[in-house]
Design a protein around this motif. Structure first.
Motif, short mmCIF file in Angstrom:
data_model
loop_
_atom_site.label_atom_id
_atom_site.label_comp_id
_atom_site.label_asym_id
_atom_site.label_seq_id
_atom_site.Cartn_x
_atom_site.Cartn_y
_atom_site.Cartn_z
N ARG A 73 -44.65 -22.54 -14.89
CA ARG A 73 -45.83 -22.72 -15.34
C ARG A 73 -45.63 -24.62 -15.92
O ARG A 73 -44.33 -24.44 -17.02
CB ARG A 73 -46.29 -22.14 -16.69
N GLU A 74 -46.36 -24.89 -16.22
CA GLU A 74 -46.47 -26.40 -17.41
C GLU A 74 -47.83 -27.03 -17.58
O GLU A 74 -48.73 -26.99 -16.78
CB GLU A 74 -45.41 -27.16 -15.91
N MET A 75 -47.80 -27.58 -18.29
CA MET A 75 -48.84 -28.33 -19.07
C MET A 75 -48.70 -29.91 -19.03
O MET A 75 -48.15 -29.29 -20.82
CB MET A 75 -50.06 -27.39 -19.79
N ARG A 76 -49.73 -30.81 -19.04
CA ARG A 76 -48.83 -32.03 -20.00
C ARG A 76 -50.35 -32.72 -21.14
O ARG A 76 -51.27 -32.69 -20.76
CB ARG A 76 -48.46 -33.39 -19.16
N TYR A 77 -50.15 -33.52 -21.93
CA TYR A 77 -50.89 -33.93 -22.66
C TYR A 77 -50.99 -35.36 -22.68
O TYR A 77 -49.14 -34.99 -23.07
CB TYR A 77 -51.14 -33.11 -23.65
N ALA A 78 -51.59 -35.81 -23.70
CA ALA A 78 -51.28 -37.38 -24.31
C ALA A 78 -52.39 -37.50 -25.55
O ALA A 78 -53.53 -37.09 -24.89
CB ALA A 78 -51.48 -38.61 -22.90
N ILE A 79 -51.84 -37.78 -26.27
CA ILE A 79 -52.58 -37.73 -27.82
C ILE A 79 -53.11 -39.15 -28.09
O ILE A 79 -51.80 -39.89 -28.11
CB ILE A 79 -52.18 -36.57 -28.60
N PRO A 80 -53.66 -39.45 -27.72
CA PRO A 80 -54.31 -41.19 -28.47
C PRO A 80 -53.16 -41.63 -29.81
O PRO A 80 -53.92 -40.76 -30.81
CB PRO A 80 -55.39 -41.80 -28.09
N CYS A 81 -52.78 -42.26 -29.93
CA CYS A 81 -52.58 -43.07 -31.64
C CYS A 81 -52.45 -44.36 -31.36
O CYS A 81 -52.00 -45.07 -30.64
CB CYS A 81 -51.34 -42.31 -31.91
N SER A 82 -52.09 -44.66 -32.41
CA SER A 82 -51.78 -46.52 -32.68
C SER A 82 -50.58 -46.54 -32.56
O SER A 82 -49.55 -45.97 -31.91
CB SER A 82 -52.40 -46.50 -33.95
N ALA A 83 -49.61 -47.53 -32.23
CA ALA A 83 -48.39 -47.99 -31.70
C ALA A 83 -47.51 -47.34 -32.89
O ALA A 83 -46.33 -47.06 -32.55
CB ALA A 83 -48.75 -50.20 -31.30
N GLY A 84 -48.20 -48.24 -33.77
CA GLY A 84 -47.23 -48.26 -35.42
C GLY A 84 -47.05 -46.33 -35.20
O GLY A 84 -45.84 -45.61 -35.74
N GLN A 85 -47.82 -45.78 -35.06
CA GLN A 85 -47.35 -43.74 -34.48
C GLN A 85 -47.26 -43.44 -34.15
O GLN A 85 -45.97 -42.61 -34.45
CB GLN A 85 -48.91 -43.66 -34.73
N TYR A 86 -46.87 -44.06 -32.89
CA TYR A 86 -45.98 -43.82 -31.86
C TYR A 86 -44.74 -44.03 -32.30
O TYR A 86 -43.69 -42.93 -31.91
CB TYR A 86 -46.90 -43.97 -30.37
N PRO A 142 -44.62 -22.04 -29.39
CA PRO A 142 -45.46 -22.76 -28.53
C PRO A 142 -46.64 -22.72 -28.71
O PRO A 142 -47.67 -23.46 -28.16
CB PRO A 142 -44.20 -23.03 -27.81
N GLU A 143 -47.13 -21.46 -28.36
CA GLU A 143 -48.31 -21.08 -27.71
C GLU A 143 -49.55 -21.35 -29.09
O GLU A 143 -50.56 -21.49 -28.90
CB GLU A 143 -48.12 -19.66 -28.09
N THR A 144 -48.67 -21.45 -30.43
CA THR A 144 -49.14 -21.85 -31.31
C THR A 144 -50.16 -23.67 -31.52
O THR A 144 -50.96 -23.86 -31.35
CB THR A 144 -48.59 -21.88 -32.69
N LEU A 145 -49.18 -23.71 -31.20
CA LEU A 145 -48.82 -25.12 -30.99
C LEU A 145 -49.92 -25.47 -29.88
O LEU A 145 -51.06 -26.39 -29.79
CB LEU A 145 -47.69 -25.94 -30.72
N HIS A 146 -49.70 -24.69 -28.36
CA HIS A 146 -51.32 -25.18 -27.68
C HIS A 146 -52.36 -25.44 -28.31
O HIS A 146 -53.13 -25.63 -27.58
CB HIS A 146 -50.00 -24.32 -26.60
N ARG A 198 -57.20 -33.32 -23.48
CA ARG A 198 -56.48 -34.44 -22.88
C ARG A 198 -55.17 -34.21 -22.08
O ARG A 198 -53.82 -34.31 -22.35
CB ARG A 198 -55.10 -34.13 -24.31
N SER A 199 -55.10 -33.27 -21.07
CA SER A 199 -54.66 -33.17 -20.20
C SER A 199 -54.36 -33.99 -19.03
O SER A 199 -55.19 -34.33 -18.97
CB SER A 199 -54.79 -31.22 -19.75
N TYR A 200 -53.28 -33.66 -18.71
CA TYR A 200 -53.14 -34.59 -17.01
C TYR A 200 -52.23 -34.35 -16.38
O TYR A 200 -51.53 -33.37 -15.81
CB TYR A 200 -53.13 -36.10 -17.75
#
Length: 154
Positions: A59-72, A138-142, A150-152
């Motif tokens: 099983r797999e889920m991917r996410y992308a959280i927008p952030c600034s270049a500095g944060q990244y 992992p479950e808690t963080l999810h 934000r999944s893709y």
């Protein structure tokens, strides 16, 4: 704008199935997605960048959280500084035994690692007091509200 990408997976194997059972989870692992591979903490070799084909999850889920270049940059700098850190087996036993004090602070588990990387970039995924990040599974963080919508696909 940059994107902090991560994936949550479930896989087979004794350790993965043990984590599923102990934490009553759908997810047994989480890691950051970098340009060169997956950056995360796993049993065996601890925190490493692993190739994109290192495992085939069930099983797999991917996410992308927008952030600034500095944060990244801050997230990745912190994450890469942890390469070579050993895995915290004591923490897994602590989760199983419901003993919050059972962990090795200089070691990492996957969800603690990803949460602390995000925090290093000023991205607050969960309301966790300092010194208690080892209790996040992992479950808690999810369950982070930052992942909603934000999944893709990949």
């Amino acid at each position: 704008m940059a994107l902090l990408r991560m994936r949550f997976i479930n896989s087979t194997g004794l350790v993965a199935e043990g984590i599923d059972f102990v934490t009553n989870s759908l997810w047994d692992h989480v890691e950051l997605i970098t340009e060169t591979g997956y950056l995360g903490a796993q049993t065996g070799d601890g925190v490493q960048v692993r190739p994109f084909n290192y495992c085939t999850p069930t099983r797999e889920m991917r996410y992308a959280i927008p952030c600034s270049a500095g944060q990244y940059s801050d997230v990745m700098t912190y994450g890469r500084s942890k390469i070579g850190t050993q895995y915290d087996y004591a923490d897994i036993f602590g989760l199983a035994l419901h003993d919050r004090s059972l962990n090795t602070p200089v070691r990492e588990i996957c969800s603690m690692f990803v949460l602390e990387c995000a925090q290093a970039g000023g991205i607050q995924m969960l309301n966790v007091l300092p010194g208690y990040t080892h209790l996040v599974t992992p479950e808690t963080l999810h369950l982070s509200p930052l992942l909603i919508g934000r999944s893709y696909s990949f």
